[in-house]
Write a protein that holds these residues in place. Structure first.
Motif, short mmCIF file in Angstrom:
data_model
loop_
_atom_site.label_atom_id
_atom_site.label_comp_id
_atom_site.label_asym_id
_atom_site.label_seq_id
_atom_site.Cartn_x
_atom_site.Cartn_y
_atom_site.Cartn_z
N GLY A 221 -4.73 -14.65 -0.74
CA GLY A 221 -3.34 -14.86 -1.13
C GLY A 221 -2.88 -16.31 -1.19
N VAL A 222 -3.77 -17.26 -0.98
CA VAL A 222 -3.40 -18.68 -1.05
C VAL A 222 -3.08 -19.03 -2.50
CG1 VAL A 222 -4.30 -21.02 -0.78
CG2 VAL A 222 -4.79 -19.29 0.95
N ASN A 223 -2.01 -19.81 -2.71
CA ASN A 223 -1.68 -20.21 -4.07
C ASN A 223 -1.56 -21.73 -4.25
OD1 ASN A 223 0.76 -20.60 -2.84
ND2 ASN A 223 1.85 -19.07 -4.02
N LEU A 224 -1.76 -22.49 -3.19
CA LEU A 224 -1.82 -23.95 -3.27
C LEU A 224 -3.16 -24.40 -2.70
CD1 LEU A 224 1.71 -24.97 -1.93
CD2 LEU A 224 0.95 -24.94 -4.30
N ILE A 225 -3.95 -25.07 -3.52
CA ILE A 225 -5.25 -25.56 -3.09
C ILE A 225 -5.15 -27.08 -3.02
CG2 ILE A 225 -7.71 -25.74 -3.65
CD1 ILE A 225 -6.77 -22.86 -3.01
N ILE A 226 -5.41 -27.64 -1.85
CA ILE A 226 -5.38 -29.09 -1.68
C ILE A 226 -6.80 -29.59 -1.52
CG2 ILE A 226 -4.56 -31.00 -0.26
CD1 ILE A 226 -2.23 -29.15 0.61
N GLN B 187 -13.43 -17.51 -13.76
CA GLN B 187 -13.16 -16.36 -12.89
C GLN B 187 -11.88 -15.62 -13.29
OE1 GLN B 187 -16.27 -16.44 -11.55
NE2 GLN B 187 -15.32 -15.58 -9.74
N GLY B 188 -11.05 -16.26 -14.10
CA GLY B 188 -9.78 -15.66 -14.50
C GLY B 188 -8.70 -15.80 -13.44
N THR B 189 -8.86 -16.74 -12.51
CA THR B 189 -7.89 -16.90 -11.42
C THR B 189 -7.16 -18.25 -11.46
OG1 THR B 189 -9.65 -17.71 -9.96
CG2 THR B 189 -9.13 -15.36 -9.86
N ARG B 190 -7.38 -19.05 -12.48
CA ARG B 190 -6.79 -20.40 -12.51
C ARG B 190 -5.26 -20.36 -12.49
NH1 ARG B 190 -4.63 -24.21 -11.43
NH2 ARG B 190 -4.88 -26.32 -12.21
N ALA B 191 -4.67 -19.39 -13.16
CA ALA B 191 -3.20 -19.32 -13.23
C ALA B 191 -2.57 -18.90 -11.90
CB ALA B 191 -2.78 -18.36 -14.33
N ARG B 192 -3.38 -18.46 -10.96
CA ARG B 192 -2.85 -17.99 -9.67
C ARG B 192 -2.68 -19.09 -8.65
NH1 ARG B 192 -6.68 -13.07 -8.18
NH2 ARG B 192 -5.53 -13.29 -6.24
N VAL B 193 -3.23 -20.29 -8.92
CA VAL B 193 -3.18 -21.38 -7.94
C VAL B 193 -2.81 -22.71 -8.58
CG1 VAL B 193 -4.88 -20.33 -6.39
CG2 VAL B 193 -5.64 -21.90 -8.16
N ALA B 194 -2.28 -23.59 -7.74
CA ALA B 194 -2.05 -24.98 -8.13
C ALA B 194 -3.09 -25.84 -7.44
CB ALA B 194 -0.65 -25.42 -7.72
#
Length: 96
Positions: free
Chosen positions: A26-31, A60-67
């Protein structure tokens, strides 16, 4: 030289796996940060880490889920910032 390239490839795969797991949790910010690098370990170059992770997440199709937020001492000139943003960084904190 080949050992260095293999180590870098392993580090990139580990980074991608860690981020995949974080997204699943469920993380949506990746630092991504190179602030606490050690003498014994070299950091993955900022542009490679950012772009490699960005393209992995697109596949993976997950790029829009995280910054992707990048904290780096490498970015010093306008071109560095432009390249990082062009290759997937959503925000950049240049700490030097």
């Amino acid at each position: 030289m080949a050992g260095g390239a293999a180590g870098l490839e392993r580090a990139m795969k580990a980074l991608c796996q860690q981020v995949d797991q974080a997204i699943d949790e469920g993380v949506n910010l990746i630092i991504l940060s190179d602030r606490d690098i050690q003498r014994q370990q070299a950091a993955i170059p900022a542009l490679l880490a950012c772009s490699g992770l960005h393209h992995h997440l697109v596949r993976q199709g997950t790029r829009a889920r995280v910054a992707l937020i990048l904290e780096t001492g490498e970015a010093r000139e306008v071109h560095h910032f432009a390249a990082l943003i062009g290759y997937g960084a959503d925000a950049i904190n240049p700490y030097l």
